[in-house]
Design a protein around this motif. Structure first.
Motif, PDB file in Angstrom:
ATOM      1  N   LEU A  79     -12.734   2.484  11.795  1.00  0.00           N
ATOM      2  CA  LEU A  79     -11.201   1.990  11.502  1.00  0.00           C
ATOM      3  C   LEU A  79     -11.417   0.823  10.354  1.00  0.00           C
ATOM      4  O   LEU A  79     -10.710   0.669   9.317  1.00  0.00           O
ATOM      5  N   LEU A  80     -12.415  -0.150  10.797  1.00  0.00           N
ATOM      6  CA  LEU A  80     -12.534  -1.205  10.087  1.00  0.00           C
ATOM      7  C   LEU A  80     -12.973  -0.846   8.352  1.00  0.00           C
ATOM      8  O   LEU A  80     -12.690  -1.326   7.426  1.00  0.00           O
ATOM      9  N   ARG A  81     -14.014   0.253   8.281  1.00  0.00           N
ATOM     10  CA  ARG A  81     -14.360   0.770   7.231  1.00  0.00           C
ATOM     11  C   ARG A  81     -13.053   1.204   6.179  1.00  0.00           C
ATOM     12  O   ARG A  81     -12.965   1.059   5.355  1.00  0.00           O
ATOM     13  N   ASP A  82     -12.289   1.752   7.125  1.00  0.00           N
ATOM     14  CA  ASP A  82     -10.932   2.500   6.224  1.00  0.00           C
ATOM     15  C   ASP A  82     -10.056   1.469   5.995  1.00  0.00           C
ATOM     16  O   ASP A  82      -9.327   1.419   4.857  1.00  0.00           O
ATOM     17  N   MET A 111       0.765  -1.284   0.052  1.00  0.00           N
ATOM     18  CA  MET A 111       0.009  -0.120   0.051  1.00  0.00           C
ATOM     19  C   MET A 111       0.923   1.249  -0.074  1.00  0.00           C
ATOM     20  O   MET A 111       2.073   1.357   0.433  1.00  0.00           O
ATOM     21  N   THR A 112       0.227   2.315  -0.236  1.00  0.00           N
ATOM     22  CA  THR A 112       1.309   3.471  -0.640  1.00  0.00           C
ATOM     23  C   THR A 112       1.423   4.344   0.672  1.00  0.00           C
ATOM     24  O   THR A 112       0.605   4.570   1.334  1.00  0.00           O
ATOM     25  N   VAL A 113       2.523   4.676   0.905  1.00  0.00           N
ATOM     26  CA  VAL A 113       3.169   5.454   1.946  1.00  0.00           C
ATOM     27  C   VAL A 113       3.598   6.789   1.270  1.00  0.00           C
ATOM     28  O   VAL A 113       4.115   6.821   0.303  1.00  0.00           O
ATOM     29  N   LEU A 114       2.970   7.852   1.742  1.00  0.00           N
ATOM     30  CA  LEU A 114       3.515   9.190   1.370  1.00  0.00           C
ATOM     31  C   LEU A 114       4.235   9.973   2.207  1.00  0.00           C
ATOM     32  O   LEU A 114       4.022   9.771   3.133  1.00  0.00           O
ATOM     33  N   SER A 115       5.355  10.690   1.919  1.00  0.00           N
ATOM     34  CA  SER A 115       6.107  11.524   2.691  1.00  0.00           C
ATOM     35  C   SER A 115       6.405  12.899   2.252  1.00  0.00           C
ATOM     36  O   SER A 115       6.285  13.123   0.953  1.00  0.00           O
ATOM     37  N   THR A 116       6.317  13.930   3.237  1.00  0.00           N
ATOM     38  CA  THR A 116       6.429  15.224   2.957  1.00  0.00           C
ATOM     39  C   THR A 116       7.689  15.849   3.667  1.00  0.00           C
ATOM     40  O   THR A 116       8.233  14.871   4.458  1.00  0.00           O
ATOM     41  N   GLU A 117       7.918  16.910   3.873  1.00  0.00           N
ATOM     42  CA  GLU A 117       9.216  17.488   4.376  1.00  0.00           C
ATOM     43  C   GLU A 117       8.997  17.039   5.978  1.00  0.00           C
ATOM     44  O   GLU A 117       9.806  16.638   6.605  1.00  0.00           O
ATOM     45  N   ASP A 148     -14.332   6.771  -1.102  1.00  0.00           N
ATOM     46  CA  ASP A 148     -15.646   6.360  -1.895  1.00  0.00           C
ATOM     47  C   ASP A 148     -16.709   5.933  -0.961  1.00  0.00           C
ATOM     48  O   ASP A 148     -16.603   4.711  -0.642  1.00  0.00           O
ATOM     49  N   TYR A 149     -17.331   6.857  -0.082  1.00  0.00           N
ATOM     50  CA  TYR A 149     -18.055   6.344   1.116  1.00  0.00           C
ATOM     51  C   TYR A 149     -19.537   6.205   0.322  1.00  0.00           C
ATOM     52  O   TYR A 149     -20.465   6.006   1.412  1.00  0.00           O
ATOM     53  N   ARG A 150     -19.974   6.388  -0.763  1.00  0.00           N
ATOM     54  CA  ARG A 150     -21.260   6.161  -1.355  1.00  0.00           C
ATOM     55  C   ARG A 150     -22.211   6.921  -0.206  1.00  0.00           C
ATOM     56  O   ARG A 150     -23.335   6.438   0.170  1.00  0.00           O
ATOM     57  N   ARG A 151     -22.104   8.294  -0.080  1.00  0.00           N
ATOM     58  CA  ARG A 151     -23.024   8.987   0.667  1.00  0.00           C
ATOM     59  C   ARG A 151     -24.234   9.231   0.175  1.00  0.00           C
ATOM     60  O   ARG A 151     -24.517   9.667  -1.073  1.00  0.00           O
ATOM     61  N   VAL A 173     -10.503  -3.006  -0.855  1.00  0.00           N
ATOM     62  CA  VAL A 173     -11.558  -3.091  -1.798  1.00  0.00           C
ATOM     63  C   VAL A 173     -11.087  -2.224  -2.890  1.00  0.00           C
ATOM     64  O   VAL A 173     -11.089  -2.341  -4.329  1.00  0.00           O
ATOM     65  N   LYS A 174     -10.614  -0.803  -2.750  1.00  0.00           N
ATOM     66  CA  LYS A 174     -10.498   0.062  -3.595  1.00  0.00           C
ATOM     67  C   LYS A 174      -9.133   0.505  -3.986  1.00  0.00           C
ATOM     68  O   LYS A 174      -8.851   1.166  -4.902  1.00  0.00           O
TER      69      LYS A 174
END
Length: 188
Positions: A49-52, A1-7, A82-85, A58-59
């Motif tokens: 948390l489980l949703r996330d 999975m993607t890890v992002l980093s900034t300064e 994509d929470y399908r609000r 899934v996505k």
């Protein structure tokens, strides 16, 4: 999975190990006042948390936990969602969401994290725009959204509250802050 980093920040996909930090954040009514108007119980946070976690499975995208790189302190979260609000008009593009703990507000950390998420989205998602919704009373989030290129396009009733809907075209303005949004690692 993607890890992002900034300064200053490291963004990692939300994980079970974040539960204690998430519980503390979502119980804080100062943090939740513009989101849902009340703190959340541990049970409610667990379901979020489980949703996330499932969202990533899934996505292939979702919420990132934001931490200070130097200290490991939990700052908040930012995500492509994509929470399908259930609202009218419905979202027809990926949603961006963000929230920073009160102790870290006013230090441009939300902007730095949001810029990183938007840069990732522009690079890895094919949709021509992203959207977000913000309470009209949340002036700080509205200013932040506008700084990174979001513009209002309407209003909606979401769970009994009127929210302002914003959109940002792919490749829209993403103000540079200390190298934010230009370094990513991991799978996309």
């Amino acid at each position: 999975m993607t890890v992002l980093s900034t300064e200053r920040l490291t963004l990692t996909p939300v994980a079970v190990a974040d539960m204690d930090d998430l519980t503390a954040l979502w119980a804080d009514e100062t943090f939740t006042r513009h989101i849902m108007g009340r703190g959340l119980s541990e049970e409610e946070v667990w379901f979020r948390l489980l949703r996330d976690v499932g969202h990533w499975q899934v996505k292939g995208y979702g919420n990132w936990s934001i931490r200070e790189t130097a200290t490991g302190a939990y700052v908040g979260s930012v995500g492509v969602l994509d929470y399908r609000r259930e609202m009218t008009p419905p979202f027809d593009a990926p949603e961006l969401g963000w929230g920073v703990a009160p102790a870290f507000q006013g230090r441009s950390m939300a902007r730095e994290a949001l810029q990183a998420a938007l840069a990732w989205t522009d690079q890895h998602r094919s949709e021509p725009r992203t959207v977000c919704m913000i309470s009209p009373d949340n002036a700080a989030s509205i200013r932040l959204a506008e700084r990174v290129g979001y513009r209002p396009y309407g209003h909606a009733d979401y769970k009994g509250s009127i929210v302002t809907l914003f959109e940002r075209r792919k490749g829209g303005l993403v103000e540079a802050v200390g190298g934010a949004a230009d370094r990513t690692r991991g799978a996309g």
